[in-house]
Design a protein around this motif. Structure first.
Motif, PDB file in Angstrom:
ATOM      1  N   THR A   1      -9.454  -2.777   0.823  1.00 26.99           N
ATOM      2  CA  THR A   1      -9.549  -1.314   0.797  1.00 26.99           C
ATOM      3  C   THR A   1      -8.508  -0.704   1.730  1.00 26.99           C
ATOM      4  OG1 THR A   1     -11.943  -1.529   0.477  1.00 26.99           O
ATOM      5  CG2 THR A   1     -11.121   0.646   1.072  1.00 26.99           C
ATOM      6  N   ALA A   2      -7.897   0.386   1.266  1.00 28.04           N
ATOM      7  CA  ALA A   2      -6.920   1.111   2.078  1.00 28.04           C
ATOM      8  C   ALA A   2      -7.041   2.602   1.777  1.00 28.04           C
ATOM      9  CB  ALA A   2      -5.512   0.615   1.782  1.00 28.04           C
ATOM     10  N   LYS A   3      -6.447   3.391   2.646  1.00 26.29           N
ATOM     11  CA  LYS A   3      -6.403   4.836   2.436  1.00 26.29           C
ATOM     12  C   LYS A   3      -4.975   5.313   2.668  1.00 26.29           C
ATOM     13  CE  LYS A   3     -11.129   6.024   3.498  1.00 26.29           C
ATOM     14  NZ  LYS A   3     -12.036   6.894   4.215  1.00 26.29           N
ATOM     15  N   ALA A   4      -4.600   6.368   1.930  1.00 23.98           N
ATOM     16  CA  ALA A   4      -3.283   6.966   2.104  1.00 23.98           C
ATOM     17  C   ALA A   4      -3.403   8.472   1.935  1.00 23.98           C
ATOM     18  CB  ALA A   4      -2.298   6.391   1.091  1.00 23.98           C
ATOM     19  N   VAL A   5      -2.581   9.183   2.688  1.00 23.16           N
ATOM     20  CA  VAL A   5      -2.513  10.637   2.579  1.00 23.16           C
ATOM     21  C   VAL A   5      -1.042  10.997   2.419  1.00 23.16           C
ATOM     22  CG1 VAL A   5      -3.004  12.852   3.682  1.00 23.16           C
ATOM     23  CG2 VAL A   5      -4.515  10.886   4.097  1.00 23.16           C
ATOM     24  N   ALA A   6      -0.721  11.681   1.314  1.00 22.22           N
ATOM     25  CA  ALA A   6       0.657  12.095   1.052  1.00 22.22           C
ATOM     26  C   ALA A   6       0.762  13.608   1.183  1.00 22.22           C
ATOM     27  CB  ALA A   6       1.080  11.649  -0.341  1.00 22.22           C
ATOM     28  N   PHE A   7       1.719  14.065   1.970  1.00 20.25           N
ATOM     29  CA  PHE A   7       2.012  15.485   2.131  1.00 20.25           C
ATOM     30  C   PHE A   7       3.240  15.774   1.276  1.00 20.25           C
ATOM     31  CE2 PHE A   7      -0.133  13.914   5.838  1.00 20.25           C
ATOM     32  CZ  PHE A   7      -1.067  14.896   6.125  1.00 20.25           C
TER      33      PHE A   7
ATOM     34  N   ILE B   1       0.850  -1.198   0.000  1.00 18.22           N
ATOM     35  CA  ILE B   1       0.000   0.000   0.000  1.00 18.22           C
ATOM     36  C   ILE B   1       0.885   1.248   0.000  1.00 18.22           C
ATOM     37  CG2 ILE B   1      -1.605   1.360   1.408  1.00 18.22           C
ATOM     38  CD1 ILE B   1      -2.733  -1.460   2.334  1.00 18.22           C
ATOM     39  N   GLU B   2       1.882   1.264   0.864  1.00 16.78           N
ATOM     40  CA  GLU B   2       2.799   2.406   0.920  1.00 16.78           C
ATOM     41  C   GLU B   2       3.506   2.600  -0.422  1.00 16.78           C
ATOM     42  OE1 GLU B   2       6.462   4.108   3.629  1.00 16.78           O
ATOM     43  OE2 GLU B   2       6.219   1.932   3.469  1.00 16.78           O
TER      44      GLU B   2
ATOM     45  N   THR C   1       1.176  20.466  -1.331  1.00 19.71           N
ATOM     46  CA  THR C   1      -0.127  19.864  -1.599  1.00 19.71           C
ATOM     47  C   THR C   1      -0.311  18.617  -0.750  1.00 19.71           C
ATOM     48  OG1 THR C   1      -1.633  19.193  -3.371  1.00 19.71           O
ATOM     49  CG2 THR C   1       0.612  18.383  -3.522  1.00 19.71           C
ATOM     50  N   ILE C   2      -1.542  18.216  -0.651  1.00 17.87           N
ATOM     51  CA  ILE C   2      -1.899  16.978   0.060  1.00 17.87           C
ATOM     52  C   ILE C   2      -2.720  16.136  -0.909  1.00 17.87           C
ATOM     53  CG2 ILE C   2      -3.129  15.979   2.027  1.00 17.87           C
ATOM     54  CD1 ILE C   2      -2.781  18.707   3.449  1.00 17.87           C
ATOM     55  N   LEU C   3      -2.374  14.885  -1.034  1.00 22.25           N
ATOM     56  CA  LEU C   3      -3.131  13.950  -1.870  1.00 22.25           C
ATOM     57  C   LEU C   3      -3.818  12.931  -0.969  1.00 22.25           C
ATOM     58  CD1 LEU C   3      -0.550  13.122  -4.704  1.00 22.25           C
ATOM     59  CD2 LEU C   3      -2.341  14.857  -4.710  1.00 22.25           C
ATOM     60  N   TYR C   4      -5.150  12.900  -1.029  1.00 25.40           N
ATOM     61  CA  TYR C   4      -5.928  11.884  -0.319  1.00 25.40           C
ATOM     62  C   TYR C   4      -6.242  10.783  -1.318  1.00 25.40           C
ATOM     63  CZ  TYR C   4      -6.705  15.398   3.284  1.00 25.40           C
ATOM     64  OH  TYR C   4      -6.535  16.334   4.276  1.00 25.40           O
ATOM     65  N   MET C   5      -5.786   9.568  -1.037  1.00 27.74           N
ATOM     66  CA  MET C   5      -5.971   8.459  -1.967  1.00 27.74           C
ATOM     67  C   MET C   5      -6.714   7.313  -1.303  1.00 27.74           C
ATOM     68  SD  MET C   5      -2.089   8.388  -3.477  1.00 27.74           S
ATOM     69  CE  MET C   5      -1.328   9.041  -1.978  1.00 27.74           C
ATOM     70  N   LYS C   6      -7.613   6.711  -2.057  1.00 27.64           N
ATOM     71  CA  LYS C   6      -8.250   5.462  -1.638  1.00 27.64           C
ATOM     72  C   LYS C   6      -7.672   4.406  -2.561  1.00 27.64           C
ATOM     73  CE  LYS C   6     -12.629   3.057  -1.225  1.00 27.64           C
ATOM     74  NZ  LYS C   6     -14.046   3.078  -1.576  1.00 27.64           N
ATOM     75  N   LEU C   7      -7.302   3.268  -1.999  1.00 25.86           N
ATOM     76  CA  LEU C   7      -6.738   2.179  -2.783  1.00 25.86           C
ATOM     77  C   LEU C   7      -7.615   0.953  -2.663  1.00 25.86           C
ATOM     78  CD1 LEU C   7      -4.173   3.807  -1.294  1.00 25.86           C
ATOM     79  CD2 LEU C   7      -2.922   2.309  -2.820  1.00 25.86           C
TER      80      LEU C   7
END
Length: 154
Positions: A110-116, A37-38, A133-139
C-alpha cells in the motif's frame, strides 16, 4: 586455551561485521518501490487530467490500465463511449503539469500519493481555462505492479 579464545573472538567479530555490513547496505539501499510508486502516480495523473480528442480512447485505455479494484470498475462502468464521442465533437484538449508530487510507501502493498497540478483546458467553442487541482491517490501493489486503487480529486 588462548588460541581457542582468540578464534572465537575473531569468529564473533567476523560474523558481527557481516551482519553490520548487510544491515548498512540494506538501510542505505534505495527502496525501488518508491520510484515505481512515483512513476505510476505521475502516469495516472497525466492520463486522468490530459485529454486529446484525437487520442481520447488511447488516453482512457491507459488510465484504466493504471488502476485496480473498485476504481477500475467505476471507470469501466461509466458511459465512456458517450464521453469520448462528446470530447471529439467539442474538440476538447487538456494538458496538465505536475507542480509537485508527494508519495510514501505505507507497507509492502500500500502507498499514497498526492499530486499538485495545473490543468489547461480548451475546446473549439471556449477560451483557454486554467485550473489548479490536487489528486489524492491510494496505490496497491498488484502482481508486483503498483496501481491506483482510489482517487479523490480536489
Amino acid at each position: 586455551m588462548e588460541d581457542k579464545i582468540f578464534k572465537y573472538v575473531a569468529l564473533f567479530f567476523f560474523v558481527l561485521s557481516l551482519i553490520l555490513t548487510t544491515a548498512l547496505i540494506y538501510v542505505t539501499m534505495p527502496d525501488k518501490d518508491l520510484k515505481e510508486i512515483e512513476k505510476e502516480a505521475k502516469d495516472f495523473a497525466f492520463y486522468y487530467t490530459n485529454y486529446d480528442y484525437n487520442r481520447a480512447q488511447e488516453y482512457y485505455d491507459n488510465m484504466i490500465y493504471l488502476t485496480t479494484g473498485k476504481l477500475q470498475q467505476e471507470f469501466k462502468q461509466e458511459n465512456n463511449s458517450k464521453n469520448i464521442e462528446l470530447m471529439k465533437n467539442m474538440e476538447v484538449q487538456s494538458s496538465s503539469n505536475i507542480n509537485d508530487i508527494i508519495f510514501t510507501k505505507i507497507n509492502g502493498t500500500t502507498a499514497k500519493a498526492v499530486a499538485f497540478m495545473t490543468i489547461t483546458t480548451k475546446s473549439k467553442d471556449s477560451e483557454v481555462r486554467e485550473t489548479k487541482t490536487i489528486l489524492y491517490m491510494k496505490l496497491n501493489k498488484v502482481n508486483s505492479e503498483w496501481k491506483v486503487s482510489s482517487l479523490e480529486p480536489y
